[in-house]
Design an enzyme around this catalytic site. Structure first.
Site, PDB file in Angstrom:
ATOM      1  N   ARG A  98       0.815  -1.225   0.000  1.00 30.48           N
ATOM      2  CA  ARG A  98       0.000   0.000   0.000  1.00 30.48           C
ATOM      3  C   ARG A  98       0.843   1.267   0.000  1.00 30.48           C
ATOM      4  O   ARG A  98       0.561   2.226  -0.681  1.00 30.48           O
ATOM      5  CB  ARG A  98      -0.807   0.071   1.308  1.00 30.48           C
ATOM      6  N   ASP A 122      -4.843  -4.448   2.402  1.00 31.51           N
ATOM      7  CA  ASP A 122      -5.775  -5.329   3.099  1.00 31.51           C
ATOM      8  C   ASP A 122      -7.199  -5.170   2.590  1.00 31.51           C
ATOM      9  O   ASP A 122      -7.491  -4.337   1.739  1.00 31.51           O
ATOM     10  CB  ASP A 122      -5.696  -5.095   4.610  1.00 31.51           C
ATOM     11  N   ASP A 321      -9.224   3.255  12.709  1.00 31.49           N
ATOM     12  CA  ASP A 321      -8.375   2.099  13.006  1.00 31.49           C
ATOM     13  C   ASP A 321      -8.630   1.506  14.392  1.00 31.49           C
ATOM     14  O   ASP A 321      -8.232   0.381  14.658  1.00 31.49           O
ATOM     15  CB  ASP A 321      -6.893   2.483  12.911  1.00 31.49           C
ATOM     16  N   MET A 343     -16.242   5.365   7.635  1.00 37.07           N
ATOM     17  CA  MET A 343     -15.266   5.617   6.576  1.00 37.07           C
ATOM     18  C   MET A 343     -14.927   4.414   5.694  1.00 37.07           C
ATOM     19  O   MET A 343     -14.460   4.577   4.583  1.00 37.07           O
ATOM     20  CB  MET A 343     -13.995   6.226   7.190  1.00 37.07           C
TER      21      MET A 343
END
Length: 436
Positions: A98, A122, A321, A343
């Site tokens: 990423r 992911d 997160d 989100m």
């Protein structure tokens, strides 16, 4: 065959743990070394797969790398191999990572061209690159998409030019990439609706030490006066606030007494407050967080008595997160809470594993789940499960450490991408966890 964690739950943990350097900061900071031919020294680097892959990628591209220790590294990008950046090897390797998108801004600023693979990473839903690419376009870059190779090629005719832009979303990586491109653009760039996470503040402070002229750091309106070149600097990463939140949740869930050392309290924003809303006690002692062993914790309600909702929001709101962690910790609380994940659209899909373990959760839709706390009336039970993304992986690990019996967590490469030596560090606290 990838490895798995075998966990026997139910141990009360005790001791001190030091959070690693911030993963999300590291990917931006390490990309920024491409902006200067001078030496840049970075400390408190987390020793995790995503970060090590990026360092390896820079090395392949000709950056001189001296890794003094696992957490300290010197970089010097005085002889970058631009040909390598167009090679099939680079496309293949960068596609696995990423964070590789973050080198596009620096390359565009310094060399006038860059290459972005379509992102890997992911499974938490679509991660669009639109913010990055549109930002580069506004600075005067042109891009071509190569459908055969899943590849964006960016170039500038006559360099980047400063401009005003309003981002359609306050993307952290998007803002960072645009800032790195704009620091050497001609004239002034203004970015409104910029992300203002601590990671980004750290990047801006580092760039300013390198000679950039960025003002408005910490706000959502950044002004960048372009300079012609940047120099070397030293930079130390903040502690990872996601790890800190994970450890607070772990302590509560396992009724453990844990001290989180060097937690960078002033950079944690609203995180401690959200865990307090779940009824978790903690004391700030200098720069440490002490969490006493608690037999139970009770979720607060809103002042009018209605059920608490915890949702994510761009900084300084609550980071997405940590929602997975909050959700797991709520399963053994007294009371109920609605978790609203605004989100990302598939980050709650791991709740079926928690339900299999005996948690009471109603998944309303891909974005919302109601947790009805068990209040420790009966423990979760160990099962065999697989980890879909980094944060869900650690949430399931916390659930397993609090559960009765043995759990097996497969696909732990996802956990290793974001958390360094997590099994060793938990064993030091008394956890029964082994890598098989």
């Amino acid at each position: 065959m990838s490895s798995a964690f075998e966990v026997r739950g139910g141990n009360r943990l005790k001791g001190e743990i030091i959070p690693q350097g911030a993963k999300n900061e590291a990917l931006q900071i390490i990309s920024a070394v491409m902006l200067t031919p001078e030496k840049v020294t970075i400390t408190n680097i987390p020793d995790i797969v995503d970060v090590n892959l990026l360092i390896e990628l820079l090395g392949d591209a000709g950056v001189k790398i001296n890794r003094i220790s696992r957490d300290t590294c010197e970089f010097q990008a005085d002889n970058v191999d631009l040909k390598y950046l167009e090679s099939p090897e680079f496309k293949k390797k960068s596609g696995r990572l990423r964070g590789s998108v973050m080198i596009a801004g620096p390359l565009l600023a310094r060399f006038g061209r860059a290459f972005i693979p379509k992102p890997g990473g992911d499974k938490i839903g679509r991660r669009r690159l639109d913010t990055h690419i549109i930002g580069f376009e506004k600075l005067g870059a042109r891009f071509v998409y190569d459908a055969d190779d899943n590849y964006f090629r960016l170039e500038t005719a006559g360099g980047l030019k400063g401009t005003y832009m309003l981002l359609d979303e306050p993307s952290v990586t998007g803002t960072a990439n645009i800032v790195m491109a704009a620091v050497m653009a001609e004239g002034t760039t203004t970015i409104y609706n910029a992300a203002c996470e601590p990671y980004l503040q750290q990047l801006c402070k580092m760039l300013n030490r390198m000679g950039a002229r960025i003002s408005g750091v910490g706000s959502n309106l950044l002004t960048i006066e372009g300079v012609t070149q940047l120099g070397g600097c030293e930079h130390s990463m903040l502690p990872d606030m996601i790890e800190i939140g994970s450890f607070i949740g772990l302590a509560a869930m396992t009724q453990s007494e844990i001290t989180i050392k060097n937690a960078g309290i002033e950079h944690l924003g609203i995180i401690p407050e959200k865990f307090r809303q779940l009824g978790i006690q903690m004391e700030v002692r200098g720069n440490d967080i002490y969490i006493p062993s608690q037999d139970s914790y009770e979720i607060q309600t809103f002042l009018d008595g209605s059920i608490l909702t915890i949702s994510d929001h761009p900084w300084p709101g609550f980071t997405p997160d940590l929602l997975s962690i909050v959700l797991v910790v709520a399963t053994q609380a007294k009371g109920s809470v609605m978790i609203h994940q605004k989100m990302f659209e598939s980050r709650l899909f791991f709740v079926d594993k928690l339900i299999d373990m005996g948690a009471q959760i109603v998944l309303c839709d891909p974005h919302r789940a109601v947790v009805i706390g068990l209040g420790r009336q009966h423990p979760l039970r160990g099962i065999t499960m697989s980890s879909p993304d980094i944060r869900a992986g650690v949430s399931l690990l916390i659930a397993a450490l609090s559960a009765e019996g043995k759990s097996t967590i497969q696909n732990i490469d996802q956990i290793d991408r974001g958390y360094q030596y997590i099994d060793e560090r938990l064993r030091k606290l008394g956890a029964d966890i082994k890598r098989v």
